[in-house]
Design an enzyme around this catalytic site. Structure first.
Site, PDB file in Angstrom:
ATOM      1  N   CYS A 107       0.805  -1.229   0.000  1.00 18.65           N
ATOM      2  CA  CYS A 107       0.000   0.000   0.000  1.00 18.65           C
ATOM      3  C   CYS A 107       0.835   1.276   0.000  1.00 18.65           C
ATOM      4  O   CYS A 107       0.304   2.362  -0.242  1.00 18.65           O
ATOM      5  CB  CYS A 107      -0.956   0.005   1.189  1.00 18.65           C
ATOM      6  SG  CYS A 107      -2.120  -1.375   1.153  1.00 18.65           S
ATOM      7  N   HIS A 249      -3.382   7.119   2.541  1.00 16.30           N
ATOM      8  CA  HIS A 249      -3.816   5.814   2.046  1.00 16.30           C
ATOM      9  C   HIS A 249      -5.175   5.464   2.622  1.00 16.30           C
ATOM     10  O   HIS A 249      -5.384   5.524   3.841  1.00 16.30           O
ATOM     11  CB  HIS A 249      -2.774   4.762   2.421  1.00 16.30           C
ATOM     12  CG  HIS A 249      -3.250   3.356   2.257  1.00 16.30           C
ATOM     13  ND1 HIS A 249      -3.806   2.897   1.074  1.00 16.30           N
ATOM     14  CD2 HIS A 249      -3.257   2.304   3.113  1.00 16.30           C
ATOM     15  CE1 HIS A 249      -4.136   1.635   1.220  1.00 16.30           C
ATOM     16  NE2 HIS A 249      -3.816   1.248   2.447  1.00 16.30           N
ATOM     17  N   ASN A 279     -10.194  -0.197   0.154  1.00 18.64           N
ATOM     18  CA  ASN A 279      -8.735  -0.106   0.179  1.00 18.64           C
ATOM     19  C   ASN A 279      -8.215  -0.684  -1.135  1.00 18.64           C
ATOM     20  O   ASN A 279      -8.301  -1.892  -1.368  1.00 18.64           O
ATOM     21  CB  ASN A 279      -8.200  -0.900   1.375  1.00 18.64           C
ATOM     22  CG  ASN A 279      -6.688  -0.873   1.493  1.00 18.64           C
ATOM     23  OD1 ASN A 279      -5.970  -0.583   0.543  1.00 18.64           O
ATOM     24  ND2 ASN A 279      -6.187  -1.208   2.675  1.00 18.64           N
TER      25      ASN A 279
END
EC number: 2.3.1.180
Length: 330
Positions: A107, A249, A279
């Protein structure tokens, strides 16, 4: 400096209600714990590379159509274990013989790629870099895992970077990257690599699926994202009130709220699109950028702070001044 932005999302929408039909969960359980209400998921036969090509093409068009001479693809879900996906993406985009490689920092991958692209431009090795963050985490999820399946979605976001001056809109400021390999087991797919190869009789082996120790990740993500963002903000010479937008994020709304609070930033100055896309791993930051720009939350000249945390574990942060870009949303 950032001069182009493009995104691509699969057309298939999977809501929390859809998930409740085949796993023990509810819309309320998911949304109250994560802030996510729906996510996009690829159809069988659509790959990470397919999403990356679409996002990359839109980013190049947004930047005026001039080709890039280097391609970086940040991803944890490449089309194949070998070869890398980036060369095929570059070829499909007509960027023939351009150097291209995959970057794996989960990520945090987009921020790792952002720093790498800036370094190549600063060194004079590249003139224009196409950086793509793309992932199809739905392909590595256990089908009925309530701990992970509701969190992740698929998507791709891309930017074009070129040389510029510090005063220009789009200028990239200080960046910071970090990692701690002692925590590698917090976020992992154990099997399928050289340490634990998958054999012909292991198609449903548990280790082939993504796992995450949520509580430990939550605590460490808040701490590392906050620390990295605060350090970058200080290096840029910005006070909290100077930051027009925090693009963190999009892992979990509660993580974003905790990071914003520690950075003394109100939530209205934070990009937020995880409720609609979940996500999306390496695609998360550019997708949030595009959403904020399209909604008017980002305007040319705005001071932007970005931060992320991912498997490895890895983390990073960067500061930039927003350019005049209005991306096409899909």
């Amino acid at each position: 400096m950032l001069c182009g932005l493009g995104i691509f999302l699969p057309s298939k929408v999977v809501t929390n209600q859809d998930l409740s039909l085949f796993m023990e969960t509810t819309d309320e359980w998911i949304s109250t714990r994560t802030g996510i209400r729906e996510r996009r998921v690829v159809e069988r036969g659509t790959s990470t590379g397919d999403l990356a090509v679409e996002a990359g093409a839109r980013a190049l068009k947004s930047a005026g159509g001039e080709p890039a001479d280097l391609v970086i693809l940040a991803t944890t879900t490449p089309d194949h274990p070998c070869p890398a996906t980036a060369p095929a993406v570059a070829h499909r985009l007509g960027l023939l013989e351009a150097p291209a490689w995959d970057l794996s920092a989960v990520c945090s991958g987009f921020l790792y790629g952002l720093s790498t692209a800036a370094a190549f431009i600063a060194a004079g090795t590249a003139r224009r870099v196409l950086l793509i963050g793309a992932d199809t985490f739905s392909t590595i999820m256990a089908p009925a895992d309530r701990a992970t399946r509701p969190i992740f979605g698929d998507g791709a976001g891309a930017v074009v970077l070129r040389a510029g001056t510090a005063g220009e809109p789009g200028a990239l400021g200080p960046t910071l990257l970090g990692s701690d390999g002692s925590l590698r087991e917090l976020i992992t797919v154990e099997a399928g690599g050289s340490r634990e190869p998958l054999g012909p009789g292991d198609p449903d082996r548990p280790g082939r699926y993504f796992t995450m120790r949520g509580k430990s990740v939550f605590r460490r993500a808040v701490a590392r994202m906050t620390e990295a963002a605060a350090e970058v903000r200080a290096r840029a010479g910005w006070a909290p009130e100077d930051v027009d937008c925090l693009i963190a994020h999009q892992a979990n709304r509660r993580i974003l709220e905790a990071v914003a609070e520690r950075l003394a930033l109100p939530m209205e100055r934070c990009a937020l699109n995880l409720d609609r896309v979940g996500n999306t791993a390496a695609a998360s930051v550019p997708l949030a950028m595009a959403d904020a720009a399209a909604s008017g939350q980002l305007e040319p000249g705005h001071r932007v702070l970005t931060t992320a945390y991912g498997g490895g574990v890895t983390w990073g942060a960067a500061a930039l001044t927003w350019p005049s870009i209005t991306p096409e949303l899909t």
